[in-house]
Motif scaffolding. Sequence first.
Motif, PDB file in Angstrom:
ATOM      1  N   ARG A  84      24.765  -2.976  13.475  1.00 43.62           N
ATOM      2  CA  ARG A  84      25.438  -2.121  14.469  1.00 43.62           C
ATOM      3  C   ARG A  84      25.343  -0.642  14.123  1.00 43.62           C
ATOM      4  O   ARG A  84      26.334   0.082  14.142  1.00 43.62           O
ATOM      5  N   LEU A  85      24.157  -0.177  13.780  1.00 43.97           N
ATOM      6  CA  LEU A  85      23.919   1.217  13.373  1.00 43.97           C
ATOM      7  C   LEU A  85      24.649   1.555  12.077  1.00 43.97           C
ATOM      8  O   LEU A  85      24.823   2.730  11.759  1.00 43.97           O
ATOM      9  N   GLY A  86      25.063   0.545  11.348  1.00 46.57           N
ATOM     10  CA  GLY A  86      25.812   0.735  10.115  1.00 46.57           C
ATOM     11  C   GLY A  86      27.300   0.546  10.333  1.00 46.57           C
ATOM     12  O   GLY A  86      27.868   1.056  11.304  1.00 46.57           O
ATOM     13  N   GLN A  87      27.928  -0.214   9.454  1.00 52.28           N
ATOM     14  CA  GLN A  87      29.373  -0.409   9.520  1.00 52.28           C
ATOM     15  C   GLN A  87      29.873  -0.772   8.130  1.00 52.28           C
ATOM     16  O   GLN A  87      29.090  -1.154   7.255  1.00 52.28           O
ATOM     17  N   PRO A  88      31.199  -0.655   7.880  1.00 55.42           N
ATOM     18  CA  PRO A  88      31.727  -1.012   6.565  1.00 55.42           C
ATOM     19  C   PRO A  88      31.419  -2.464   6.229  1.00 55.42           C
ATOM     20  O   PRO A  88      31.456  -3.344   7.090  1.00 55.42           O
TER      21      PRO A  88
ATOM     22  N   ARG B 216      18.841   0.375  28.490  1.00 59.02           N
ATOM     23  CA  ARG B 216      17.629   0.991  27.933  1.00 59.02           C
ATOM     24  C   ARG B 216      17.928   2.363  27.350  1.00 59.02           C
ATOM     25  O   ARG B 216      17.359   2.753  26.315  1.00 59.02           O
ATOM     26  N   THR B 217      18.819   3.101  27.978  1.00 57.79           N
ATOM     27  CA  THR B 217      19.142   4.436  27.465  1.00 57.79           C
ATOM     28  C   THR B 217      19.751   4.353  26.067  1.00 57.79           C
ATOM     29  O   THR B 217      19.437   5.173  25.193  1.00 57.79           O
ATOM     30  N   VAL B 218      20.616   3.359  25.839  1.00 57.43           N
ATOM     31  CA  VAL B 218      21.223   3.190  24.517  1.00 57.43           C
ATOM     32  C   VAL B 218      20.158   2.788  23.497  1.00 57.43           C
ATOM     33  O   VAL B 218      20.142   3.286  22.370  1.00 57.43           O
ATOM     34  N   PHE B 219      19.253   1.887  23.898  1.00 58.89           N
ATOM     35  CA  PHE B 219      18.174   1.493  22.998  1.00 58.89           C
ATOM     36  C   PHE B 219      17.354   2.710  22.570  1.00 58.89           C
ATOM     37  O   PHE B 219      17.031   2.870  21.386  1.00 58.89           O
ATOM     38  N   ASP B 220      16.999   3.566  23.515  1.00 57.02           N
ATOM     39  CA  ASP B 220      16.195   4.746  23.181  1.00 57.02           C
ATOM     40  C   ASP B 220      16.969   5.717  22.300  1.00 57.02           C
ATOM     41  O   ASP B 220      16.418   6.281  21.340  1.00 57.02           O
ATOM     42  N   LEU B 221      18.242   5.939  22.612  1.00 59.15           N
ATOM     43  CA  LEU B 221      19.055   6.859  21.820  1.00 59.15           C
ATOM     44  C   LEU B 221      19.218   6.358  20.390  1.00 59.15           C
ATOM     45  O   LEU B 221      19.165   7.143  19.436  1.00 59.15           O
ATOM     46  N   ALA B 222      19.391   5.048  20.221  1.00 58.37           N
ATOM     47  CA  ALA B 222      19.611   4.471  18.891  1.00 58.37           C
ATOM     48  C   ALA B 222      18.326   4.315  18.094  1.00 58.37           C
ATOM     49  O   ALA B 222      18.367   3.855  16.956  1.00 58.37           O
TER      50      ALA B 222
ATOM     51  N   ASP C 253      23.142   6.991  13.324  1.00 57.62           N
ATOM     52  CA  ASP C 253      23.933   6.076  12.510  1.00 57.62           C
ATOM     53  C   ASP C 253      25.389   6.220  12.938  1.00 57.62           C
ATOM     54  O   ASP C 253      25.797   7.256  13.482  1.00 57.62           O
ATOM     55  N   SER C 254      26.173   5.216  12.648  1.00 54.34           N
ATOM     56  CA  SER C 254      27.555   5.181  13.128  1.00 54.34           C
ATOM     57  C   SER C 254      28.384   6.316  12.544  1.00 54.34           C
ATOM     58  O   SER C 254      28.337   6.597  11.341  1.00 54.34           O
ATOM     59  N   HIS C 255      29.156   6.947  13.426  1.00 58.51           N
ATOM     60  CA  HIS C 255      30.175   7.895  12.983  1.00 58.51           C
ATOM     61  C   HIS C 255      31.387   7.094  12.531  1.00 58.51           C
ATOM     62  O   HIS C 255      31.908   6.265  13.275  1.00 58.51           O
TER      63      HIS C 255
END
Length: 747
Positions: free
Chosen positions: A68-72, A555-561, A671-673
């Motif tokens: 998930r883009l990084g998580q604890p 698709r927009t989220v896929f491209d942004l990530a 990456d995750s904030h």
Amino acid sequence: MTTPRTRRRAGLPTVVGLLALLAFVYWPVLGGQLFAGRDLFRIFFPDSAFLLESLRAGEVPLWNPYLRLGQPFAATLYSQVYYPPRWAAVLLTGPIVSMTVMQLGHVVLAAVGVFLLCRRRRTSWAAAVVAGTTFGLSVLMTRLGTQQNVVDAAAWSGFIVGAALDLQRRPGRGPLARLAVYGALSLFAGSPETTLWQGLVAVLAAGGAPRCVPEARARSVALVTAGFALAALLAAVALLPTAEFARNSLRAQESWRWPLVWSMSWPQVLSAMWPLADWPRDHYWGEDQWFILSVFLGTLPCALAALGALRGPRRARPFAVAALVLVALSLGRHFAPAAWVLLHVPPFSLFRYPVKYFVGAAFCVSVLSAFGVDALGRLARRLRPSRLRAAVALVGMVGAMAVLGPVARRLSMRAAAEAGAPWVPLCLGLAALVVLWPRGGFARPRQVRRGVALLAVLEVAASHALLGRTGYARLAPLLRPFSLRVFLPQPYPGRISVDIQGPEDPSRGGTGNTVERSLEQLIPNRFVEARLPALEGSGAPEPVYSEVFHDAGQRTVFDLAGVTHYLRNGPPPYDDLELLHTADDGTTLSRSRTALPRAFLVQRARVVTDAQALAAVMEDSQPFRHTAFLASGAPLERPSCTGAVEWVLQGAQHQELKVEACDESYLVVSDSHYPGWTATVDGQEAPIHRADLALRAVLLPRGAHTVRFDYRPLSFRLGLALSALSGLGLAAVLLRRPRARKTPSVS
């Protein structure tokens, strides 16, 4: 009176019998197969692989960069980062085999703990064997092996309650320390609901001791509570990051839609003693819970538990009260008073799986069954056995076996209840025959206890044959690497998207073939084992934006990530993707040319609300390519220009980039904030802003810079300090020698 010699004579057959029953229950393991059930390959296999990777690197695995883009990572209690048996099993046997080793070790630990507790409660040897077998080797505990953290935490129950009773009888440093250590191990095992019900049972057992004056009862409750408070301090290194993660997850939102999911239904409560009474179950997210695949404890153990509650000594009553309370809590949404408590009364309101409290009820039933065996032995002294009575019992048993099935059908019970109906009178009838069959001499009560105990153990064994076993798989397929890895670049600079929410999600199965499919499709979290960072992920708690961002499927989220590759159980999700490979089972791997890099520069920024940021992320024109939509920070409006970003280090908890900013810019890293991440620009601390709803951004002046990100959460540092200080204080108290009393001098 039990002598050391009689204990030795009874001990060897008990150990041999336990090992024989263990071999029967887990016989596929003897044939080289391994546990491969639902959540093992969903969560525990990937988590074990990442834990092993981190331990070999010599670092505490605080952050998982693949999910998930990084998580604890350590903040998910079921990862068991601080649980010593998990370290040993993973380091010695690897991430796959370790789960089977953990299960076998902890069911034995559970059985031994309950056995010792019952012996401490002055039950007979045979009665204690029934209790230990019922809890440690029942179908419930075996099928629960797919939820390894629950089994591991529950295995300490007998030791925890035993330490609480020792503390009640002989208050002192030793019992208090044992209670704290056992409680901390339960917490580190990663099932806080389990530790909660263990505390409830321990308080009831210590506070409900017979012949205890109110002042002594209050003192016992206070001491046991203090022991669990000390356990929480010892486990603070895990608990504080967990609390922080919960606050930054969907569960902290009032609109969270899964409260009291997987509550026990009434037919499932009945199925604890009536096999198949809850089948067929409702659909996966329906009225029935699917967390525990079988709650069957055995007809005879449940009947003995009822007898122990009604005719047992006063010291059995706290376990009877605890069993009723925990059964009520396990019903959750199906029992209004329990639902109110679970939704509104802390700490119960912090958790979402009411069915976990039924494991506590099973523990209490197991202990009560030991009191029931001894009560039946005492009752045998007053019953006049005869062959006639035994014959009447036999006829009654056969008649009940013939009648109970049709009665179940007339009562509109579930379809499979009729098939399981003969089991109930069969077990009860055989126990009646043991009691009523004539015997002479003073050995009759002992023979009754042993005979009933043997029947109860045989029922536990037979129930595994009746209800089936959990899923197993061969080791070789589980160790086979991800075959499509050869089609991905080395090293892998982008991200992959997997179809976690797809209709063919195999995580709800339990066969070896399902496990192999899950690896080839990287479902749900098996991309962690392949060391491939992904947008999606499975497991709780869920990050606060996961539903609208990570799992949105846009698709927009896929491209942004920065998703450069898509793995799907079927054709590629978009027409413009380049198909790289199609596997024999239809799985496709495709590549995107439109994904942003995982770190990029923008010269425009706007401070917006979360709703506006989400709208910008979802907009087809993808304005985030040139504008950062910030939750905090300073707006920016500069002419667009071309800069350069180069990754120097991409570790799990440390990242470093070389940046050439052509003008004042925001560096956006996909990456995750999350709290705990810090940033430095050329060695000077810089604030991190939340950008594009869920990502990280840092403002940079024009020029060449070195940007470094480090994960150093305050929750971990504070928790580590509390755990260390508590451990040192406990050790100092235990090692301190008692002061010698001064003897008065004689003149």
